[in-house]
Every structure is written in structure tokens, then in C-alpha cells.
Design a protein around this motif. Structure first.
Motif, PDB file in Angstrom:
ATOM      1  N   ILE A 130      -1.690 -40.058  14.544  1.00 57.45           N
ATOM      2  CA  ILE A 130      -1.745 -41.385  13.933  1.00 57.45           C
ATOM      3  C   ILE A 130      -2.065 -41.217  12.459  1.00 57.45           C
ATOM      4  O   ILE A 130      -2.853 -40.350  12.084  1.00 57.45           O
ATOM      5  CB  ILE A 130      -2.783 -42.287  14.639  1.00 57.45           C
ATOM      6  CG1 ILE A 130      -2.746 -43.709  14.094  1.00 57.45           C
ATOM      7  CG2 ILE A 130      -4.177 -41.677  14.582  1.00 57.45           C
ATOM      8  CD1 ILE A 130      -3.517 -44.708  14.937  1.00 57.45           C
ATOM      9  N   GLY A 131      -1.411 -42.010  11.627  1.00 56.77           N
ATOM     10  CA  GLY A 131      -1.647 -41.915  10.194  1.00 56.77           C
ATOM     11  C   GLY A 131      -1.372 -43.229   9.498  1.00 56.77           C
ATOM     12  O   GLY A 131      -0.884 -44.186  10.089  1.00 56.77           O
ATOM     13  N   SER A 132      -1.704 -43.239   8.224  1.00 56.96           N
ATOM     14  CA  SER A 132      -1.494 -44.428   7.395  1.00 56.96           C
ATOM     15  C   SER A 132      -0.947 -43.967   6.050  1.00 56.96           C
ATOM     16  O   SER A 132      -0.609 -42.795   5.877  1.00 56.96           O
ATOM     17  CB  SER A 132      -2.816 -45.178   7.197  1.00 56.96           C
ATOM     18  OG  SER A 132      -3.701 -44.404   6.415  1.00 56.96           O
ATOM     19  N   ILE A 174      -3.029 -50.389   7.842  1.00 57.79           N
ATOM     20  CA  ILE A 174      -1.967 -50.277   8.840  1.00 57.79           C
ATOM     21  C   ILE A 174      -1.772 -48.808   9.184  1.00 57.79           C
ATOM     22  O   ILE A 174      -1.534 -47.978   8.307  1.00 57.79           O
ATOM     23  CB  ILE A 174      -0.662 -50.914   8.330  1.00 57.79           C
ATOM     24  CG1 ILE A 174      -0.902 -52.398   8.022  1.00 57.79           C
ATOM     25  CG2 ILE A 174       0.464 -50.733   9.339  1.00 57.79           C
ATOM     26  CD1 ILE A 174       0.246 -53.105   7.364  1.00 57.79           C
ATOM     27  N   TYR A 175      -1.878 -48.508  10.461  1.00 57.33           N
ATOM     28  CA  TYR A 175      -1.697 -47.152  10.974  1.00 57.33           C
ATOM     29  C   TYR A 175      -0.441 -47.103  11.831  1.00 57.33           C
ATOM     30  O   TYR A 175      -0.122 -48.058  12.529  1.00 57.33           O
ATOM     31  CB  TYR A 175      -2.905 -46.735  11.823  1.00 57.33           C
ATOM     32  CG  TYR A 175      -4.168 -46.582  11.032  1.00 57.33           C
ATOM     33  CD1 TYR A 175      -4.537 -45.354  10.508  1.00 57.33           C
ATOM     34  CD2 TYR A 175      -5.009 -47.667  10.828  1.00 57.33           C
ATOM     35  CE1 TYR A 175      -5.710 -45.211   9.779  1.00 57.33           C
ATOM     36  CE2 TYR A 175      -6.183 -47.537  10.102  1.00 57.33           C
ATOM     37  CZ  TYR A 175      -6.525 -46.303   9.588  1.00 57.33           C
ATOM     38  OH  TYR A 175      -7.677 -46.162   8.876  1.00 57.33           O
ATOM     39  N   GLY A 193      -8.835 -35.274  12.797  1.00 59.40           N
ATOM     40  CA  GLY A 193      -9.413 -35.149  14.129  1.00 59.40           C
ATOM     41  C   GLY A 193      -8.681 -35.918  15.209  1.00 59.40           C
ATOM     42  O   GLY A 193      -9.172 -36.005  16.337  1.00 59.40           O
ATOM     43  N   CYS A 194      -7.516 -36.477  14.903  1.00 59.45           N
ATOM     44  CA  CYS A 194      -6.804 -37.300  15.881  1.00 59.45           C
ATOM     45  C   CYS A 194      -5.517 -36.674  16.403  1.00 59.45           C
ATOM     46  O   CYS A 194      -4.779 -37.315  17.144  1.00 59.45           O
ATOM     47  CB  CYS A 194      -6.511 -38.680  15.284  1.00 59.45           C
ATOM     48  SG  CYS A 194      -8.015 -39.617  14.996  1.00 59.45           S
ATOM     49  N   LEU A 195      -5.242 -35.434  16.021  1.00 57.90           N
ATOM     50  CA  LEU A 195      -4.056 -34.757  16.544  1.00 57.90           C
ATOM     51  C   LEU A 195      -4.271 -34.467  18.024  1.00 57.90           C
ATOM     52  O   LEU A 195      -5.301 -33.937  18.428  1.00 57.90           O
ATOM     53  CB  LEU A 195      -3.810 -33.449  15.795  1.00 57.90           C
ATOM     54  CG  LEU A 195      -2.675 -32.564  16.327  1.00 57.90           C
ATOM     55  CD1 LEU A 195      -1.339 -33.273  16.212  1.00 57.90           C
ATOM     56  CD2 LEU A 195      -2.651 -31.242  15.571  1.00 57.90           C
ATOM     57  N   TRP A 196      -3.294 -34.818  18.835  1.00 56.91           N
ATOM     58  CA  TRP A 196      -3.347 -34.571  20.280  1.00 56.91           C
ATOM     59  C   TRP A 196      -2.140 -33.723  20.629  1.00 56.91           C
ATOM     60  O   TRP A 196      -1.007 -34.152  20.454  1.00 56.91           O
ATOM     61  CB  TRP A 196      -3.325 -35.894  21.024  1.00 56.91           C
ATOM     62  CG  TRP A 196      -3.334 -35.800  22.519  1.00 56.91           C
ATOM     63  CD1 TRP A 196      -3.887 -34.837  23.292  1.00 56.91           C
ATOM     64  CD2 TRP A 196      -2.773 -36.757  23.426  1.00 56.91           C
ATOM     65  NE1 TRP A 196      -3.720 -35.131  24.618  1.00 56.91           N
ATOM     66  CE2 TRP A 196      -3.041 -36.306  24.729  1.00 56.91           C
ATOM     67  CE3 TRP A 196      -2.079 -37.946  23.247  1.00 56.91           C
ATOM     68  CZ2 TRP A 196      -2.630 -37.006  25.863  1.00 56.91           C
ATOM     69  CZ3 TRP A 196      -1.681 -38.640  24.372  1.00 56.91           C
ATOM     70  CH2 TRP A 196      -1.956 -38.173  25.665  1.00 56.91           C
ATOM     71  N   VAL A 254      -9.599 -42.095  19.196  1.00 60.49           N
ATOM     72  CA  VAL A 254      -9.000 -42.373  17.886  1.00 60.49           C
ATOM     73  C   VAL A 254      -9.619 -43.608  17.235  1.00 60.49           C
ATOM     74  O   VAL A 254      -9.913 -43.615  16.038  1.00 60.49           O
ATOM     75  CB  VAL A 254      -7.466 -42.556  18.029  1.00 60.49           C
ATOM     76  CG1 VAL A 254      -6.855 -43.162  16.771  1.00 60.49           C
ATOM     77  CG2 VAL A 254      -6.787 -41.239  18.380  1.00 60.49           C
ATOM     78  N   LEU A 255      -9.823 -44.652  18.004  1.00 59.87           N
ATOM     79  CA  LEU A 255     -10.241 -45.946  17.450  1.00 59.87           C
ATOM     80  C   LEU A 255     -11.466 -45.871  16.541  1.00 59.87           C
ATOM     81  O   LEU A 255     -11.459 -46.480  15.469  1.00 59.87           O
ATOM     82  CB  LEU A 255     -10.449 -46.965  18.576  1.00 59.87           C
ATOM     83  CG  LEU A 255      -9.168 -47.392  19.297  1.00 59.87           C
ATOM     84  CD1 LEU A 255      -9.500 -48.317  20.472  1.00 59.87           C
ATOM     85  CD2 LEU A 255      -8.187 -48.051  18.355  1.00 59.87           C
ATOM     86  N   PRO A 256     -12.521 -45.125  16.893  1.00 57.25           N
ATOM     87  CA  PRO A 256     -13.675 -45.074  15.983  1.00 57.25           C
ATOM     88  C   PRO A 256     -13.373 -44.401  14.638  1.00 57.25           C
ATOM     89  O   PRO A 256     -14.120 -44.573  13.680  1.00 57.25           O
ATOM     90  CB  PRO A 256     -14.711 -44.246  16.761  1.00 57.25           C
ATOM     91  CG  PRO A 256     -14.280 -44.283  18.175  1.00 57.25           C
ATOM     92  CD  PRO A 256     -12.793 -44.449  18.158  1.00 57.25           C
TER      93      PRO A 256
END
Length: 192
Positions: free
Chosen positions: A82-84, A29-30, A91-94, A120-122
Motif C-alpha cells: 500500500i502506498g500514497s 489517499i492510499y 512495514g506494510c509489504l506482505w 496496515v491501518l495503524p
């Protein structure tokens, strides 16, 4: 919580049960969200130590004499991540600089959000669940679902386009009930 509306209470309970079920199934879960900060952002309040009598005594004690920062004006950065439970996804910081001074949601749009999300999805584990709020740019419909402002012909054409049967002599309200039931059924299927 004592003054929450019944629909909010039911929504919260449904959410918690769903998250528990997904977690029990072992699904990762993210959580995704965005926020902003101004270059001159400061706290509007400070803690007060009432045993300090002068700025010199505060300085010698390693304390400040209050907030001296700017008013919160200046360049605004908008950031999303996004995190969990294992932390933020690398690499997903925008982050980008805002061009407007109003509500930062005005500067986000579905197209730019979707472009970021595609990157992000990959990076996410397989069979992942993403929890996000209902900001307008987090979802968009490729088709316009009829509503109370639609006329009977528009509603009928929409129902025909998705091959839902109805009687030609039905009232607009009856057609809207069919639309509502279909949308509810689709949402239920998407959360299972």
C-alpha cells in the motif's frame, strides 16, 4: 475508451470526481494492490537491434542476443503493498510463497487479507482513504443480501431483520427493488 460501455464511463467519472473531492478535502489517499511473480519470470519479447550481425558483435557492444531465461515456471511469490503520493508505507509489504500454480487470487482469502489490513491501518495517516480493486477477498458480507435466487420468504425475513417496512402482499420483484434501493443507499452513504 471509444468502445467503453456507458456504465463504465459513468463509474469512471464518479470515481474521478470522488477522488478529486477527497483530495481537495485534504484527505490522504492510499492505493493498495497485489500481484505475483514466478522465480523464472522473463519477458516474452526483446528489442531487436538490426545493425548487429553476430553474437560476438552483440557481446562486444554490451548487448544480449535475446532472452535465455527459464519459461516462467518455478516458485511463485504473491505480494501486496500500500502506498500514497509519498511512497510505499513502511512495514506494510506482505509477501508469501504460493502453494498453488493457478490464479493467485485463489490463494488470497478475506480472512488473511483482513488480518494483514488490520496491521496496515495503524500505519496510515488519520482520516485516510484506501483505494483498491474489487477482488473478492477485498470485501465480504457478514450477512447474505437477498438476490433473484432468494425466495420471497428469505427476502421478507431479511427486510424485517434490518427494520425496513413493506407490505405483505408485495411481489418478490417489488421486495427485490426495496433491497436494491437499500443497498444502493448504503453504498452512497459509505462513499460520502
Amino acid at each position: 475508451m471509444l468502445i467503453d460501455r456507458d456504465d463504465i464511463i459513468l463509474w469512471r467519472r464518479h470515481y474521478l470526481r470522488t477522488i478529486k473531492r477527497l483530495s481537495d478535502e485534504g484527505r490522504p489517499i492510499y492505493y493498495l494492490d497485489e500481484s505475483w511473480v514466478n522465480a523464472g519470470h522473463t519477458r516474452s519479447y526483446v528489442w531487436v537491434e538490426d545493425t548487429i550481425n553476430s553474437s560476438k558483435q552483440a557481446f562486444l557492444s554490451g548487448l544480449s542476443t535475446g532472452s535465455k531465461g527459464p519459461s516462467g515456471n518455478g516458485k511463485r511469490l504473491i505480494t501486496a503493498h500500500i502506498g500514497s503520493k509519498t511512497g510505499f508505507v513502511e512495514g506494510c509489504l506482505w509477501t508469501f510463497e504460493s502453494k498453488k500454480s493457478g490464479d493467485y487470487h485463489d490463494e488470497m482469502c478475506a480472512e488473511t487479507f483482513e488480518k494483514w489490513l488490520q496491521d496496515v491501518l495503524p500505519q496510515l495517516q488519520e482520516n485516510a482513504v484506501i483505494v483498491l480493486d474489487n477482488a473478492p477477498y477485498h470485501s465480504r458480507r457478514k450477512e447474505k443480501v437477498p438476490n433473484a435466487n432468494s425466495n420471497k420468504h428469505e427476502i421478507s425475513e431479511w427486510l424485517k431483520s434490518i427494520t425496513i417496512d413493506f407490505e405483505d402482499d408485495m411481489l418478490k420483484k417489488e421486495l427485490l427493488d426495496i433491497v436494491k434501493n437499500h443497498v444502493t443507499e448504503q453504498r452512497t452513504m459509505n462513499t460520502q
